[in-house]
Design a protein around this motif. Structure first.
Motif, short mmCIF file in Angstrom:
data_model
loop_
_atom_site.label_atom_id
_atom_site.label_comp_id
_atom_site.label_asym_id
_atom_site.label_seq_id
_atom_site.Cartn_x
_atom_site.Cartn_y
_atom_site.Cartn_z
N ASP A 1 0.94 -1.32 0.16
CA ASP A 1 0.02 0.13 -0.08
C ASP A 1 0.91 1.21 0.20
N PRO A 2 0.36 2.52 -0.24
CA PRO A 2 1.19 3.51 -0.34
C PRO A 2 2.23 3.78 0.91
N ASP B 1 -4.04 -3.52 -11.66
CA ASP B 1 -4.64 -4.76 -11.40
C ASP B 1 -3.27 -5.59 -10.97
N ILE B 2 -2.17 -4.89 -10.75
CA ILE B 2 -0.94 -5.78 -10.39
C ILE B 2 -0.35 -4.88 -9.59
N GLY B 3 0.73 -5.27 -8.72
CA GLY B 3 1.71 -4.36 -8.04
C GLY B 3 1.46 -4.41 -6.72
N ALA B 4 0.36 -4.89 -6.08
CA ALA B 4 -0.25 -4.78 -4.61
C ALA B 4 -0.90 -6.00 -4.63
N THR C 1 7.02 -2.68 -7.15
CA THR C 1 5.81 -3.13 -6.81
C THR C 1 4.61 -2.31 -7.36
N ARG C 2 4.33 -1.56 -6.38
CA ARG C 2 3.14 -0.68 -6.90
C ARG C 2 3.48 0.56 -7.79
#
Length: 438
Positions: free
Chosen positions: A15-16, A355-358, A344-345
């Motif tokens: 998450d951020p 829809d990806i990265g987290a 990642t994010r």
């Protein structure tokens, strides 16, 4: 595919805030998407028939390699001590002229296996014979954004290359394969290797299809002198032809002015930061702190394995943090958690993907398990979050990636591909490379 629950002592959802969840679960539905991520104590009841996996290590999203030419595993070690433009003109492009489609397929197969073993589940690729590359990635079970280079060289027709990309998207759709594993992109090599008319045509064609345009921008200081002389900068040229109005991924972005950065920020353009390749080729250090301060989506890329020379994004995480600190003379310029988010994010955001990265409900269950039975975690997991992230980023890296899932399907177990014989893939590359060097 049955539903799946993964439980681990540590889950990093990316998450951020780069939160650290203790004793947490990731729940995956039958389609391969995440339906829940959070502490085990507050988790919903599992679906009937769901598989339950209790893991002893750490879970995090699959890493996103935002810029790669992975089939260049075939060309590792060639011209490794030359500057970028000589390396391209004297070594790489002549070798690539001898490539066969099956060579590229073999290179992509091994490159995909190599990345999965490092926990990289998605890569944005620019290379020839993209259809063979798609077949290879579908074989390994990874995820890919693919574009065949559009370039103006003797014997190559940019208009025909643009038309080929159009036909492929129109025939197969922008995304296809199980779990949307393949996305087709436009891949103009660079502004200095294409006429302005071709760039404008790509902007129009990609805009009609909402397709990503993946292009090298401001990599070397001298590559685009004529474009800068006429238009002020390559980003200004890209704006003029309409490319900044759509989905654009600018690879490298080393030599950007403050006005260039403001222009990219205004259009929401993504940047793929490739610190390892930029350093090896002495291209320079990209202005990462300024890009982040401008809220530009930034991901990390390995670039090609002939200019890096590996596909290990964990090294890029470390290098991004170190170079940012050196460039700013500020040891807090990029923390371990912030560097991890770039891989990642941040990589997903740079590609325009949500829809990806987290590890969040609705995203694909691209998940990496890190085995913590290693010296990097000898002090245990019951340490402050900051220390845990530091140990992961600075000490552990890719050496203990144990298992990997893509769209809920396990594609790496005990550090090896579940789908591809790595020894056979290596032999395929050895055979092709021997012919290229003969």
């Amino acid at each position: 595919m049955p539903a799946l629950r993964l439980r681990a002592p540590i889950v990093l959802p990316a998450d951020p805030a780069c939160s650290v969840l203790r004793d947490a679960v990731v729940d995956v539905d039958e389609s391969g998407r995440i339906v829940h991520c959070g502490p085990y104590a507050a988790a919903p009841q599992t679906a009937a028939g769901a598989q339950l996996r209790n893991l002893r290590g750490m879970l995090l999203p699959g890493l996103v390699n935002a810029h790669a030419h992975s089939p260049m595993v075939l060309l590792r070690g060639l011209g490794g001590d030359l500057p970028l433009l000589r390396w391209l003109h004297e070594v790489i492009w002549p070798a690539e002229a001898r490539l066969r489609p099956e060579d590229v397929g073999a290179g992509m197969l091994l490159g995909s296996v190599e990345m999965l073993r490092h926990g990289v589940t998605t890569s944005a690729e620019m290379y020839f014979h993209a259809e063979q590359m798609a077949e290879s990635v579908l074989s390994t079970g990874a995820r890919v954004l693919l574009g065949s280079p559009i370039i103006d060289l003797p014997g190559l027709d940019p208009s025909a290359m643009i038309a080929a990309t159009e036909r492929w998207i129109d025939a197969d759709g922008l995304r296809f394969g199980p779990g949307d594993r393949v996305e087709i992109c436009y891949a103009p090599h660079s502004a200095y290797m294409l006429p302005v008319e071709a760039l404008r045509k790509i902007a129009d064609s990609a805009g009609e299809r909402d397709a990503l345009v993946h292009i090298h921008v401001a990599e070397a200081a001298t590559e685009d002198e004529s474009q800068r002389a006429e238009y002020g900068s390559v980003p200004r040229l890209l704006e003029q032809v309409g490319l900044l109005a759509g989905r654009l991924l600018a690879a490298h972005g080393v030599h950007l002015s403050d006005s260039d950065i403001a222009l990219l920020a205004r259009h929401g353009t993504g940047v793929a930061h490739c610190p390892g390749s930029n350093a090896k080729l002495a291209s320079g250090i990209a202005p990462l702190s300024q890009l982040r301060a401008a809220a530009i989506p930034v991901g990390l890329g390995t670039d090609g394995p002939a200019s890096n020379d590996d596909l290990d994004l964990w090294e890029e995480i470390q290098l991004a943090a170190m170079f940012s600190r050196l460039a700013t003379q500020d040891s807090t310029a990029l923390t371990a958690g912030q560097a991890l988010l770039l891989a990642t994010r941040g990589g997903a955001e740079a590609l325009g993907r949500t829809d990806i990265g987290a590890l969040e409900p609705g995203r694909w269950a691209d998940v990496v398990h890190i085995d913590v039975d290693q010296p990097a975690f000898a002090t245990g997991l019951d340490v402050p979050d900051e220390a845990l992230l530091a140990n992961l980023v600075w000490a552990a890296g890719s050496r203990r990636v144990s298992e990997v899932w893509v769209a809920g399907e396990q594609v790496v177990a005990d550090g090896e591909s579940t789908r591809v014989d790595r020894a056979a893939a290596q032999a395929g590359v050895a055979s092709a490379a021997a012919r290229l060097r003969a």
